[in-house]
Design a protein around this motif. Sequence first.
Motif, PDB file in Angstrom:
ATOM      1  N   PRO A 188      12.563 -29.541  31.041  1.00 15.43           N
ATOM      2  CA  PRO A 188      14.163 -28.863  30.231  1.00 15.43           C
ATOM      3  C   PRO A 188      13.320 -28.203  28.657  1.00 15.43           C
ATOM      4  O   PRO A 188      13.049 -27.554  28.236  1.00 15.43           O
ATOM      5  N   ALA A 189      11.924 -29.065  28.493  1.00 17.69           N
ATOM      6  CA  ALA A 189      11.023 -29.036  27.121  1.00 17.69           C
ATOM      7  C   ALA A 189      10.334 -27.256  27.023  1.00 17.69           C
ATOM      8  O   ALA A 189      10.480 -27.076  25.849  1.00 17.69           O
ATOM      9  N   LEU A 190       9.254 -27.377  28.227  1.00 19.13           N
ATOM     10  CA  LEU A 190       8.883 -26.028  28.499  1.00 19.13           C
ATOM     11  C   LEU A 190       9.290 -24.559  28.575  1.00 19.13           C
ATOM     12  O   LEU A 190      10.481 -24.224  29.255  1.00 19.13           O
ATOM     13  N   SER A 191       8.897 -23.361  28.136  1.00 18.15           N
ATOM     14  CA  SER A 191       8.948 -22.667  28.406  1.00 18.15           C
ATOM     15  C   SER A 191       9.208 -21.737  30.018  1.00 18.15           C
ATOM     16  O   SER A 191       7.661 -22.325  30.418  1.00 18.15           O
ATOM     17  N   ALA A 192       9.967 -20.243  29.782  1.00 18.67           N
ATOM     18  CA  ALA A 192       9.102 -20.189  31.333  1.00 18.67           C
ATOM     19  C   ALA A 192       7.748 -19.616  31.178  1.00 18.67           C
ATOM     20  O   ALA A 192       7.078 -19.999  32.493  1.00 18.67           O
ATOM     21  N   MET A 193       7.201 -18.973  30.637  1.00 16.37           N
ATOM     22  CA  MET A 193       5.679 -19.019  30.432  1.00 16.37           C
ATOM     23  C   MET A 193       4.514 -20.553  31.158  1.00 16.37           C
ATOM     24  O   MET A 193       4.293 -20.280  32.079  1.00 16.37           O
ATOM     25  N   GLN A 194       5.080 -21.480  30.073  1.00 16.12           N
ATOM     26  CA  GLN A 194       4.408 -22.827  29.734  1.00 16.12           C
ATOM     27  C   GLN A 194       4.591 -23.321  31.357  1.00 16.12           C
ATOM     28  O   GLN A 194       3.854 -23.836  31.635  1.00 16.12           O
ATOM     29  N   GLN A 195       6.068 -23.332  31.985  1.00 18.33           N
ATOM     30  CA  GLN A 195       6.573 -23.697  33.496  1.00 18.33           C
ATOM     31  C   GLN A 195       5.542 -23.143  34.612  1.00 18.33           C
ATOM     32  O   GLN A 195       4.734 -23.888  35.832  1.00 18.33           O
ATOM     33  N   LEU A 196       4.851 -22.107  34.248  1.00 21.61           N
ATOM     34  CA  LEU A 196       3.611 -20.996  34.893  1.00 21.61           C
ATOM     35  C   LEU A 196       2.152 -22.127  34.331  1.00 21.61           C
ATOM     36  O   LEU A 196       1.805 -21.910  34.937  1.00 21.61           O
ATOM     37  N   GLU A 197       2.437 -21.574  33.495  1.00 20.27           N
ATOM     38  CA  GLU A 197       0.929 -22.359  32.799  1.00 20.27           C
ATOM     39  C   GLU A 197       0.538 -23.281  33.002  1.00 20.27           C
ATOM     40  O   GLU A 197      -0.823 -23.978  33.824  1.00 20.27           O
ATOM     41  N   ILE A 198       1.197 -24.313  33.047  1.00 17.23           N
ATOM     42  CA  ILE A 198       1.074 -25.972  33.402  1.00 17.23           C
ATOM     43  C   ILE A 198       0.271 -25.394  35.278  1.00 17.23           C
ATOM     44  O   ILE A 198      -1.048 -26.316  35.223  1.00 17.23           O
ATOM     45  N   VAL A 199       0.697 -25.298  35.743  1.00 21.59           N
ATOM     46  CA  VAL A 199       0.533 -25.074  36.838  1.00 21.59           C
ATOM     47  C   VAL A 199      -0.866 -24.577  37.232  1.00 21.59           C
ATOM     48  O   VAL A 199      -2.059 -25.416  37.512  1.00 21.59           O
ATOM     49  N   LEU A 200      -1.115 -23.515  36.463  1.00 18.55           N
ATOM     50  CA  LEU A 200      -2.654 -22.935  36.369  1.00 18.55           C
ATOM     51  C   LEU A 200      -3.829 -23.518  35.921  1.00 18.55           C
ATOM     52  O   LEU A 200      -4.923 -23.837  36.261  1.00 18.55           O
ATOM     53  N   LYS A 201      -3.014 -23.831  34.451  1.00 15.84           N
ATOM     54  CA  LYS A 201      -3.770 -25.219  33.697  1.00 15.84           C
ATOM     55  C   LYS A 201      -4.521 -26.566  34.520  1.00 15.84           C
ATOM     56  O   LYS A 201      -5.542 -26.888  34.473  1.00 15.84           O
TER      57      LYS A 201
END
Lengths: 254, 376
Positions: free
Chosen positions: A108-121
């Motif tokens: 809930p706290a993360l933006s759409a971008m961050q939902q994807l970035e977290i997987v990559l990072k």
Amino acid sequence: MPARPPTPVLVAERLTKSFGDGASRRFALREVSLTLYSGQLALLMGPSGSGKSTLLAVLSGLLRPEGGSVFVQDDGQRYDLWKLSDSQMEKFRLRHTGFIFQGYNLFPALSAMQQLEIVLKWGTGLGDSAASTRADDMLNRLGMNAQKYKKPAQLSGGEKQRVAIGRALVKDPTFIFADEPTSALDWENGQRVIELLRSAAHARGASIFVVSHDERMRPFADVVYHLDDGHLSVEHNPVPLAVAGPSHPSEVAR
Amino acid sequence: MSYALQTLWHDKARYAAGVGAVAFSAVLIVLQVGLLLGLFEITSVPVDHTSADLWVGSQDVKSVDLGVQIPINQHMPRLTEKKGLKGQPEVYLAMYANMTRPDGGMERCFVLGSSLDADAAGAPDVLSAELRAALTLPNSIVTDESELGRLHLKGPGDTAKISGVEVTLVGTVKGMKSLAAPWIMCSETTARKLLAGFVQPDHCTYLLARAESPQRAKEIVAELRSEYPEMSVYTTDEFSFSCRWYWLTRTKAGIAIGYAALLGLMVGAVITAQTLYSATMASAKEFATLLALGIPRRKIYGLVIAQSWWVGVFGVVASVPVVWLLAQAAGAGGAKVVLRWEVVGGAALVTIGTALFSGLFALRSVRKIEPISLLR
């Protein structure tokens, strides 16, 4: 991006899985065998409680079967998925699998971008800017450019599921397992989701395995399996296995 | 912004309990230790308010209020023969006495009698020139203004009796609060009358001296200690610390306060752990999805630990204004709270450490998360 050759493949042989003991024992899978090819969208249908999700879990390395094997063809090597150690299994899932669930399961706290970035990072160890570029690229392809900085609470159900699809696709997996991905969506959005998955199979060469009870999805599948009381049957196999290039004008995910 | 911080910020209401618990612990520790330090500063007040560099007292005296009489003729030459002293050593009287209040009630007090000369080493620095002059009148006394109520004195001009001798209050000072018996400041002459039953005319409680330099003071102390083990010799700083340490250890007050602080820490730890645990469980599906995607579990551990770190940091930050306000309130109520940076920094470290420990405890929730749960 050119289509991948139709490998790796996944070959499941005589999978058995049951729940309960004694008289209450219930078989979810009875000697189930199937093969998944790259560039193919396989749809698994069946009544509720027929063991569809169990089969998905066994094929994807989430649930150990009681009997049978799941062979993965990976860069010329063939190995039994369920003979991997825990850490090898984690690496397999990281490298090869994407998941889409009925619930979107977005932070809930993360933006759409961050939902994807977290997987990559966290998964592939990409740096901030590389992860950001890839996440941005993926969301653009999913038609989510305007929503990429929005948090789940600001997105519609269809948009959330598209973010979840982006999260599954962004690390460019070999297999994508989707469990009832459209059940929480109206048909317009559901259709869009299944089209995205189909194009991911055809253009990226990914092998997509979709569990659903929604009959409207049949036309989008390359192969349709039916599971009933633990028995698997192939219902429909309309197209050749490896298809190069998009097969539908609305495909946005390469 | 890190994912941990972003999650915390997004879910402020949920994490507020943890932040509050950490703040509570920090406030409790800082105030408890601050009160302790303030309390025990009070035990060395007479020492801290003189301008002496050296204190000589009876054998094994650990605190200024525990001195017994020493013979002046025997001890004074030991001091005067030392080189590096500034001026003549002074006689200082310090002993408990009984006061008969104006209302007839009895009160224990502590008489401090010293030279009142302008450059006297023993005269408390809180005494103005006017008060020193007033104290030269026979049987006149001065005390801290906060003691008036306890002694049933209304103000300057009031009289009471100490050891049966009628004394007149000629003024009050600030900064000479006492822990037990009020400090009664007077001239050496008056003190001799008030303490006649306890201190013989050729004796005193302490000898005070000034040295040419702090270094020389230390050297003289070392020399006298080795030459005369039957008397106590301290620099003023050492004696001040000795008073505080004596009361801190003898009264066990430090232990009691330590327990209170420990209890606060435990309450903080439990609430923080519970907050983090429930927050983690609330995100169980999201974490399970990441695990399904092959994200290593340690990354999620890292996120929870980072969240616990931030809960700790925010808790400490939130405690700062509360500590300040409560310290002011305590001060207004007459209880000194000493806020030393070592204490504040130490409390911050301990509470953030506790928050991190709570985070470790909350990791058990992450261990329970399995991706298969998403398919059931």
